[in-house]
Design a protein around this motif. Structure first.
Motif, PDB file in Angstrom:
ATOM      1  N   VAL A 136       0.819  -1.220   0.000  1.00 39.68           N
ATOM      2  CA  VAL A 136       0.000   0.000   0.000  1.00 39.68           C
ATOM      3  C   VAL A 136       0.847   1.260   0.000  1.00 39.68           C
ATOM      4  O   VAL A 136       2.033   1.232   0.313  1.00 39.68           O
ATOM      5  CB  VAL A 136      -0.905   0.049   1.257  1.00 39.68           C
ATOM      6  N   GLU A 137       0.202   2.364  -0.369  1.00 37.03           N
ATOM      7  CA  GLU A 137       0.766   3.694  -0.151  1.00 37.03           C
ATOM      8  C   GLU A 137       0.092   4.216   1.110  1.00 37.03           C
ATOM      9  O   GLU A 137      -1.139   4.186   1.206  1.00 37.03           O
ATOM     10  CB  GLU A 137       0.391   4.653  -1.285  1.00 37.03           C
ATOM     11  N   ALA A 138       0.891   4.703   2.071  1.00 40.19           N
ATOM     12  CA  ALA A 138       0.312   5.174   3.327  1.00 40.19           C
ATOM     13  C   ALA A 138       0.860   6.553   3.662  1.00 40.19           C
ATOM     14  O   ALA A 138       2.054   6.786   3.564  1.00 40.19           O
ATOM     15  CB  ALA A 138       0.627   4.193   4.442  1.00 40.19           C
ATOM     16  N   THR A 139      -0.026   7.461   4.014  1.00 37.80           N
ATOM     17  CA  THR A 139       0.374   8.807   4.410  1.00 37.80           C
ATOM     18  C   THR A 139      -0.028   9.025   5.851  1.00 37.80           C
ATOM     19  O   THR A 139      -1.195   8.804   6.215  1.00 37.80           O
ATOM     20  CB  THR A 139      -0.363   9.860   3.535  1.00 37.80           C
ATOM     21  N   TYR A 140       0.912   9.448   6.671  1.00 39.86           N
ATOM     22  CA  TYR A 140       0.637   9.676   8.091  1.00 39.86           C
ATOM     23  C   TYR A 140      -0.467  10.713   8.254  1.00 39.86           C
ATOM     24  O   TYR A 140      -0.451  11.763   7.616  1.00 39.86           O
ATOM     25  CB  TYR A 140       1.910  10.159   8.786  1.00 39.86           C
ATOM     26  N   LEU A 141      -1.432  10.426   9.123  1.00 38.57           N
ATOM     27  CA  LEU A 141      -2.505  11.387   9.375  1.00 38.57           C
ATOM     28  C   LEU A 141      -2.445  11.973  10.780  1.00 38.57           C
ATOM     29  O   LEU A 141      -2.415  13.188  10.943  1.00 38.57           O
ATOM     30  CB  LEU A 141      -3.876  10.735   9.130  1.00 38.57           C
ATOM     31  N   ALA A 142      -2.428  11.124  11.815  1.00 41.36           N
ATOM     32  CA  ALA A 142      -2.494  11.657  13.182  1.00 41.36           C
ATOM     33  C   ALA A 142      -2.178  10.575  14.201  1.00 41.36           C
ATOM     34  O   ALA A 142      -2.263   9.386  13.876  1.00 41.36           O
ATOM     35  CB  ALA A 142      -3.886  12.215  13.439  1.00 41.36           C
ATOM     36  N   PRO A 143      -1.874  10.964  15.446  1.00 38.72           N
ATOM     37  CA  PRO A 143      -1.621   9.956  16.479  1.00 38.72           C
ATOM     38  C   PRO A 143      -2.911   9.248  16.906  1.00 38.72           C
ATOM     39  O   PRO A 143      -3.991   9.825  16.797  1.00 38.72           O
ATOM     40  CB  PRO A 143      -1.058  10.758  17.663  1.00 38.72           C
ATOM     41  N   ASN A 144      -2.772   8.017  17.384  1.00 35.32           N
ATOM     42  CA  ASN A 144      -3.915   7.231  17.870  1.00 35.32           C
ATOM     43  C   ASN A 144      -3.483   6.448  19.104  1.00 35.32           C
ATOM     44  O   ASN A 144      -3.270   5.250  19.047  1.00 35.32           O
ATOM     45  CB  ASN A 144      -4.396   6.298  16.753  1.00 35.32           C
ATOM     46  N   PRO A 145      -3.331   7.139  20.246  1.00 38.33           N
ATOM     47  CA  PRO A 145      -2.831   6.455  21.441  1.00 38.33           C
ATOM     48  C   PRO A 145      -3.875   5.533  22.061  1.00 38.33           C
ATOM     49  O   PRO A 145      -5.055   5.865  22.099  1.00 38.33           O
ATOM     50  CB  PRO A 145      -2.503   7.607  22.402  1.00 38.33           C
ATOM     51  N   LEU A 146      -3.412   4.392  22.518  1.00 34.62           N
ATOM     52  CA  LEU A 146      -4.270   3.386  23.157  1.00 34.62           C
ATOM     53  C   LEU A 146      -4.032   3.452  24.662  1.00 34.62           C
ATOM     54  O   LEU A 146      -2.902   3.250  25.118  1.00 34.62           O
ATOM     55  CB  LEU A 146      -3.838   2.030  22.605  1.00 34.62           C
ATOM     56  N   VAL A 147      -5.075   3.742  25.418  1.00 31.76           N
ATOM     57  CA  VAL A 147      -4.918   3.938  26.873  1.00 31.76           C
ATOM     58  C   VAL A 147      -5.746   2.912  27.645  1.00 31.76           C
ATOM     59  O   VAL A 147      -6.681   2.328  27.102  1.00 31.76           O
ATOM     60  CB  VAL A 147      -5.337   5.373  27.292  1.00 31.76           C
ATOM     61  N   ILE A 148      -5.374   2.682  28.906  1.00 36.88           N
ATOM     62  CA  ILE A 148      -6.151   1.781  29.757  1.00 36.88           C
ATOM     63  C   ILE A 148      -7.137   2.620  30.572  1.00 36.88           C
ATOM     64  O   ILE A 148      -6.746   3.589  31.224  1.00 36.88           O
ATOM     65  CB  ILE A 148      -5.240   0.989  30.717  1.00 36.88           C
ATOM     66  N   LEU A 149      -8.399   2.207  30.511  1.00 36.57           N
ATOM     67  CA  LEU A 149      -9.444   2.974  31.201  1.00 36.57           C
ATOM     68  C   LEU A 149     -10.135   2.138  32.268  1.00 36.57           C
ATOM     69  O   LEU A 149     -10.337   0.927  32.098  1.00 36.57           O
ATOM     70  CB  LEU A 149     -10.491   3.441  30.197  1.00 36.57           C
ATOM     71  N   ALA A 150     -10.491   2.807  33.351  1.00 32.44           N
ATOM     72  CA  ALA A 150     -11.240   2.166  34.428  1.00 32.44           C
ATOM     73  C   ALA A 150     -12.343   3.118  34.869  1.00 32.44           C
ATOM     74  O   ALA A 150     -12.319   4.296  34.518  1.00 32.44           O
ATOM     75  CB  ALA A 150     -10.309   1.876  35.608  1.00 32.44           C
ATOM     76  N   ARG A 151     -13.279   2.601  35.626  1.00 32.86           N
ATOM     77  CA  ARG A 151     -14.271   3.511  36.191  1.00 32.86           C
ATOM     78  C   ARG A 151     -13.563   4.393  37.218  1.00 32.86           C
ATOM     79  O   ARG A 151     -12.605   3.982  37.857  1.00 32.86           O
ATOM     80  CB  ARG A 151     -15.399   2.714  36.846  1.00 32.86           C
ATOM     81  N   LYS A 152     -14.079   5.599  37.342  1.00 33.20           N
ATOM     82  CA  LYS A 152     -13.380   6.608  38.141  1.00 33.20           C
ATOM     83  C   LYS A 152     -13.144   6.177  39.602  1.00 33.20           C
ATOM     84  O   LYS A 152     -12.182   6.607  40.228  1.00 33.20           O
ATOM     85  CB  LYS A 152     -14.190   7.895  38.107  1.00 33.20           C
ATOM     86  N   ASP A 153     -14.026   5.315  40.132  1.00 31.36           N
ATOM     87  CA  ASP A 153     -13.872   4.907  41.543  1.00 31.36           C
ATOM     88  C   ASP A 153     -13.055   3.619  41.686  1.00 31.36           C
ATOM     89  O   ASP A 153     -13.005   3.015  42.750  1.00 31.36           O
ATOM     90  CB  ASP A 153     -15.257   4.737  42.181  1.00 31.36           C
ATOM     91  N   HIS A 154     -12.409   3.175  40.604  1.00 32.71           N
ATOM     92  CA  HIS A 154     -11.606   1.944  40.662  1.00 32.71           C
ATOM     93  C   HIS A 154     -10.389   2.156  41.566  1.00 32.71           C
ATOM     94  O   HIS A 154      -9.767   3.222  41.520  1.00 32.71           O
ATOM     95  CB  HIS A 154     -11.153   1.580  39.247  1.00 32.71           C
ATOM     96  N   PRO A 155     -10.043   1.157  42.386  1.00 31.56           N
ATOM     97  CA  PRO A 155      -8.915   1.336  43.318  1.00 31.56           C
ATOM     98  C   PRO A 155      -7.564   1.650  42.661  1.00 31.56           C
ATOM     99  O   PRO A 155      -6.691   2.249  43.314  1.00 31.56           O
ATOM    100  CB  PRO A 155      -8.843  -0.001  44.076  1.00 31.56           C
ATOM    101  N   LEU A 156      -7.383   1.304  41.397  1.00 32.91           N
ATOM    102  CA  LEU A 156      -6.088   1.586  40.752  1.00 32.91           C
ATOM    103  C   LEU A 156      -5.990   3.031  40.240  1.00 32.91           C
ATOM    104  O   LEU A 156      -4.908   3.480  39.856  1.00 32.91           O
ATOM    105  CB  LEU A 156      -5.843   0.630  39.580  1.00 32.91           C
ATOM    106  N   VAL A 157      -7.095   3.738  40.248  1.00 34.49           N
ATOM    107  CA  VAL A 157      -7.084   5.125  39.768  1.00 34.49           C
ATOM    108  C   VAL A 157      -6.230   5.973  40.715  1.00 34.49           C
ATOM    109  O   VAL A 157      -6.392   5.905  41.927  1.00 34.49           O
ATOM    110  CB  VAL A 157      -8.522   5.703  39.669  1.00 34.49           C
ATOM    111  N   GLY A 158      -5.298   6.693  40.137  1.00 34.75           N
ATOM    112  CA  GLY A 158      -4.433   7.544  40.955  1.00 34.75           C
ATOM    113  C   GLY A 158      -3.097   6.894  41.284  1.00 34.75           C
ATOM    114  O   GLY A 158      -2.153   7.570  41.687  1.00 34.75           O
ATOM    115  N   GLN A 159      -2.969   5.576  41.116  1.00 29.04           N
ATOM    116  CA  GLN A 159      -1.667   4.920  41.358  1.00 29.04           C
ATOM    117  C   GLN A 159      -0.756   5.147  40.171  1.00 29.04           C
ATOM    118  O   GLN A 159      -1.218   5.183  39.035  1.00 29.04           O
ATOM    119  CB  GLN A 159      -1.865   3.422  41.554  1.00 29.04           C
ATOM    120  N   SER A 160       0.539   5.264  40.427  1.00 29.47           N
ATOM    121  CA  SER A 160       1.426   5.448  39.286  1.00 29.47           C
ATOM    122  C   SER A 160       2.249   4.200  39.016  1.00 29.47           C
ATOM    123  O   SER A 160       2.529   3.403  39.923  1.00 29.47           O
ATOM    124  CB  SER A 160       2.317   6.679  39.473  1.00 29.47           C
ATOM    125  N   GLY A 161       2.616   4.020  37.751  1.00 30.75           N
ATOM    126  CA  GLY A 161       3.458   2.903  37.340  1.00 30.75           C
ATOM    127  C   GLY A 161       2.881   1.529  37.648  1.00 30.75           C
ATOM    128  O   GLY A 161       3.595   0.628  38.102  1.00 30.75           O
TER     129      GLY A 161
END
Ligand code: PGA
Length: 233
Positions: free
Chosen positions: A75-100
């Motif tokens: 194919v011929e491909a031209t870069y358009l934009a970033p598409n980051p994939l993130v991990i999401l949880a409900r706001k009250d999940h115990p892991l929310v706010g923990q780092s690393g």
């Protein structure tokens, strides 16, 4: 160029995109139609495997998806934009706010996964397999929207493109988790089969879309900041 504009007075343009691009492709097409009101456009939204099948069958004029050379496609491909994939949880999940948070720790959580054929599913599976870790998959859902609802309903955590949150951001009920190896930095490309000449309309749309990169990026940055704000509350 006058010749180009003449050809663009009327005509048809068909765009095929993977599910995460549906959060931006209508705006792209809308802006394009304002400039070229005589053109009829159509938008097909489906998962990665289906989009690649549509390209093989010549169903559309142009495609938006990620990792264009990964499937051994010519194919011929031209870069358009970033598409980051993130991990999401409900706001009250115990892991929310923990780092690393480690992938091992993440694997203890119930994970919601997209359907087979999804590019997001493959990217997540690769990230876990590389580390020899198995996610605790409890549910498969064929839609990014259904996954958001499932997270909010308390059914588990999941990985989604940041683009899926640009409109309402999960209305403040979702938070991004700070997991090692995430976000997975993916990207969107404008793609068509090599050797297949693009119509004047498709070429013009391609140039128009590439010019919107800054806008797409700005939207993402805004969403990212909102979800991080969620994380620290
Ligand atoms: P999918 O692709 O809809 O096939 O998961 C989305 C993406 O690759 O971002």
């Amino acid at each position: 160029k006058l010749a180009d504009l003449k050809g663009l007075k009327s005509g048809r343009f068909r765009l095929g995109v993977i599910t995460t691009a549906k959060y931006f492709a209508p705006e792209l097409l809308g802006g394009f139609c304002e400039v070229f009101p005589g053109i009829d456009v159509s938008l097909k939204v489906t998962n990665r495997t289906r989009i690649i099948e549509r390209m093989a069958a010549n169903d559309d004029d142009l495609y938006i998806f990620g990792e264009p050379t990964h499937a051994g496609l010519d194919v011929e491909a031209t870069y358009l934009a970033p598409n980051p994939l993130v991990i999401l949880a409900r706001k009250d999940h115990p892991l929310v706010g923990q780092s690393g948070i480690s992938l091992e720790r993440l694997a203890e959580e119930r994970f919601i996964l997209r359907e087979p054929g999804s590019g997001i599913r493959d990217a997540i599976a690769r990230r876990f397999t590389e580390r020899g870790i198995r996610p605790n998959v409890r549910m498969e859902l064929g839609s990014n929207e259904a996954i958001k609802h499932a997270i909010i309903a308390g059914l588990g955590i999941s990985a989604l493109s940041l683009h899926t949150l640009t409109l309402d951001g999960g209305a403040g009920r979702l938070a991004m988790l700070d997991v090692e190896g995430f976000p997975i930095e993916r990207a969107w490309y404008l793609v068509h089969p090599k050797g297949r000449d693009l119509s004047t309309i498709a070429k013009t749309f391609l140039a128009y879309a590439v010019d919107r990169e800054g806008e797409i990026r700005a939207k993402l940055a805004h969403t990212d900041a909102q979800l991080r704000a969620c994380r620290s509350t």
